[in-house]
Design a protein around this motif. Structure first.
Motif, PDB file in Angstrom:
ATOM      1  N   HIS A  94       0.807  -1.220   0.000  1.00  0.00           N
ATOM      2  CA  HIS A  94       0.000   0.000   0.000  1.00  0.00           C
ATOM      3  C   HIS A  94       0.839   1.268   0.000  1.00  0.00           C
ATOM      4  O   HIS A  94       0.685   2.126  -0.863  1.00  0.00           O
ATOM      5  N   ASP A  95       1.695   1.397   0.977  1.00  0.00           N
ATOM      6  CA  ASP A  95       2.440   2.647   1.109  1.00  0.00           C
ATOM      7  C   ASP A  95       3.577   2.766   0.109  1.00  0.00           C
ATOM      8  O   ASP A  95       3.819   3.834  -0.431  1.00  0.00           O
ATOM      9  N   TRP A  96       4.272   1.684  -0.142  1.00  0.00           N
ATOM     10  CA  TRP A  96       5.437   1.738  -1.013  1.00  0.00           C
ATOM     11  C   TRP A  96       5.041   1.540  -2.471  1.00  0.00           C
ATOM     12  O   TRP A  96       5.299   2.399  -3.314  1.00  0.00           O
ATOM     13  N   PHE A  97       4.391   0.420  -2.793  1.00  0.00           N
ATOM     14  CA  PHE A  97       4.100   0.075  -4.182  1.00  0.00           C
ATOM     15  C   PHE A  97       2.958   0.909  -4.772  1.00  0.00           C
ATOM     16  O   PHE A  97       3.054   1.390  -5.892  1.00  0.00           O
ATOM     17  N   ILE A  98       1.864   1.079  -4.050  1.00  0.00           N
ATOM     18  CA  ILE A  98       0.700   1.761  -4.609  1.00  0.00           C
ATOM     19  C   ILE A  98       0.800   3.285  -4.467  1.00  0.00           C
ATOM     20  O   ILE A  98       0.586   4.019  -5.427  1.00  0.00           O
ATOM     21  N   HIS A  99       1.121   3.761  -3.266  1.00  0.00           N
ATOM     22  CA  HIS A  99       1.113   5.208  -3.025  1.00  0.00           C
ATOM     23  C   HIS A  99       2.486   5.874  -3.131  1.00  0.00           C
ATOM     24  O   HIS A  99       2.594   7.086  -2.935  1.00  0.00           O
ATOM     25  N   ASN A 100       3.502   5.115  -3.416  1.00  0.00           N
ATOM     26  CA  ASN A 100       4.845   5.652  -3.668  1.00  0.00           C
ATOM     27  C   ASN A 100       5.372   6.544  -2.542  1.00  0.00           C
ATOM     28  O   ASN A 100       5.974   7.584  -2.810  1.00  0.00           O
ATOM     29  N   ARG A 101       5.168   6.149  -1.301  1.00  0.00           N
ATOM     30  CA  ARG A 101       5.753   6.930  -0.209  1.00  0.00           C
ATOM     31  C   ARG A 101       7.276   6.872  -0.272  1.00  0.00           C
ATOM     32  O   ARG A 101       7.952   7.726   0.264  1.00  0.00           O
ATOM     33  N   LYS A 103      10.393   5.596  -3.305  1.00  0.00           N
ATOM     34  CA  LYS A 103      10.510   5.334  -4.742  1.00  0.00           C
ATOM     35  C   LYS A 103       9.962   3.938  -5.011  1.00  0.00           C
ATOM     36  O   LYS A 103      10.444   2.951  -4.472  1.00  0.00           O
ATOM     37  N   ALA A 104       8.918   3.882  -5.823  1.00  0.00           N
ATOM     38  CA  ALA A 104       8.215   2.615  -6.052  1.00  0.00           C
ATOM     39  C   ALA A 104       9.040   1.660  -6.898  1.00  0.00           C
ATOM     40  O   ALA A 104       9.791   2.083  -7.765  1.00  0.00           O
ATOM     41  N   PHE A 105       8.877   0.395  -6.611  1.00  0.00           N
ATOM     42  CA  PHE A 105       9.488  -0.607  -7.461  1.00  0.00           C
ATOM     43  C   PHE A 105       8.532  -0.880  -8.614  1.00  0.00           C
ATOM     44  O   PHE A 105       7.327  -0.735  -8.488  1.00  0.00           O
ATOM     45  N   LYS A 106       9.067  -1.222  -9.743  1.00  0.00           N
ATOM     46  CA  LYS A 106       8.238  -1.471 -10.928  1.00  0.00           C
ATOM     47  C   LYS A 106       8.045  -2.968 -11.096  1.00  0.00           C
ATOM     48  O   LYS A 106       8.919  -3.750 -10.770  1.00  0.00           O
ATOM     49  N   SER A 107       6.877  -3.301 -11.616  1.00  0.00           N
ATOM     50  CA  SER A 107       6.587  -4.706 -11.844  1.00  0.00           C
ATOM     51  C   SER A 107       5.544  -4.833 -12.944  1.00  0.00           C
ATOM     52  O   SER A 107       4.620  -4.030 -13.019  1.00  0.00           O
ATOM     53  N   ASN A 108       5.704  -5.823 -13.781  1.00  0.00           N
ATOM     54  CA  ASN A 108       4.716  -6.158 -14.797  1.00  0.00           C
ATOM     55  C   ASN A 108       3.865  -7.338 -14.362  1.00  0.00           C
ATOM     56  O   ASN A 108       3.101  -7.872 -15.155  1.00  0.00           O
ATOM     57  N   ASN A 109       3.996  -7.750 -13.109  1.00  0.00           N
ATOM     58  CA  ASN A 109       3.250  -8.875 -12.576  1.00  0.00           C
ATOM     59  C   ASN A 109       1.754  -8.586 -12.664  1.00  0.00           C
ATOM     60  O   ASN A 109       1.288  -7.520 -12.254  1.00  0.00           O
ATOM     61  N   ARG A 110       1.001  -9.533 -13.207  1.00  0.00           N
ATOM     62  CA  ARG A 110      -0.439  -9.347 -13.429  1.00  0.00           C
ATOM     63  C   ARG A 110      -1.193  -9.107 -12.119  1.00  0.00           C
ATOM     64  O   ARG A 110      -2.092  -8.273 -12.048  1.00  0.00           O
ATOM     65  N   GLY A 114      -3.106  -5.637 -11.114  1.00  0.00           N
ATOM     66  CA  GLY A 114      -4.531  -5.658 -10.788  1.00  0.00           C
ATOM     67  C   GLY A 114      -4.825  -5.009  -9.449  1.00  0.00           C
ATOM     68  O   GLY A 114      -5.788  -4.238  -9.312  1.00  0.00           O
ATOM     69  N   ILE A 115      -3.994  -5.296  -8.455  1.00  0.00           N
ATOM     70  CA  ILE A 115      -4.165  -4.682  -7.128  1.00  0.00           C
ATOM     71  C   ILE A 115      -3.990  -3.170  -7.237  1.00  0.00           C
ATOM     72  O   ILE A 115      -4.754  -2.397  -6.658  1.00  0.00           O
TER      73      ILE A 115
END
Length: 146
Positions: A94-101, A103-110, A114-115
């Protein structure tokens, strides 16, 4: 046998936390506790938002349970551990991947895509209602299509 029981308690607690957090998010955060949660739906003007009080409360409860059970490592400890692991998952997703509190990590994982889509739909509204997609790890199938 004790190891399996403790592992089972921890994993069950993580699953229950997803269900509990979904219900709290839908019925409390977007209900009577909106005055706190709305800070999460607004532009952030600093490191913390009032909504972070919920995470602090869950962490305090988990630590309290772990303290109660730390001597005998009874079920209190393992429930507190499950809540803590869910909190770590919450922070990463939530905080890191979705809201970028951070620097977010990138992923092409389906699944991750979706999340992220489901959560962005949740934040589409800056108001208490209408809103959809209240879960963290589980979302409607429609967001997982390519």
């Amino acid at each position: 046998m004790n190891i399996l029981l403790n592992l089972g308690i921890t994993i069950t607690t993580i699953a229950v936390m997803e269900l509990l957090s979904w219900a709290m998010h839908k019925y409390l955060f977007h209900g009577p506790l909106w005055f706190i949660h709305k800070t999460h739906h607004q532009e952030r003007h600093g490191w913390f938002e009032l909504n972070d009080l919920f995470s602090i409360g869950f962490a305090a409860f988990a630590l309290w349970l772990m303290w109660i059970g730390h001597i005998s490592l009874d079920y209190h400890f393992w429930i507190g551990t499950g809540i803590s692991i869910y909190g770590i998952i919450y922070f990463i997703f939530h905080d890191w991947f979705i809201h970028n509190r951070f620097k977010a990590f990138k992923s092409n994982n389906r699944y991750l895509a979706g999340i992220r889509r489901a959560h962005k739909i949740h934040h589409k509204s800056m108001q208490k209602n209408p809103s959809e997609e209240f879960g963290l790890l589980v979302a409607s199938r429609k967001w997982f299509r390519k």
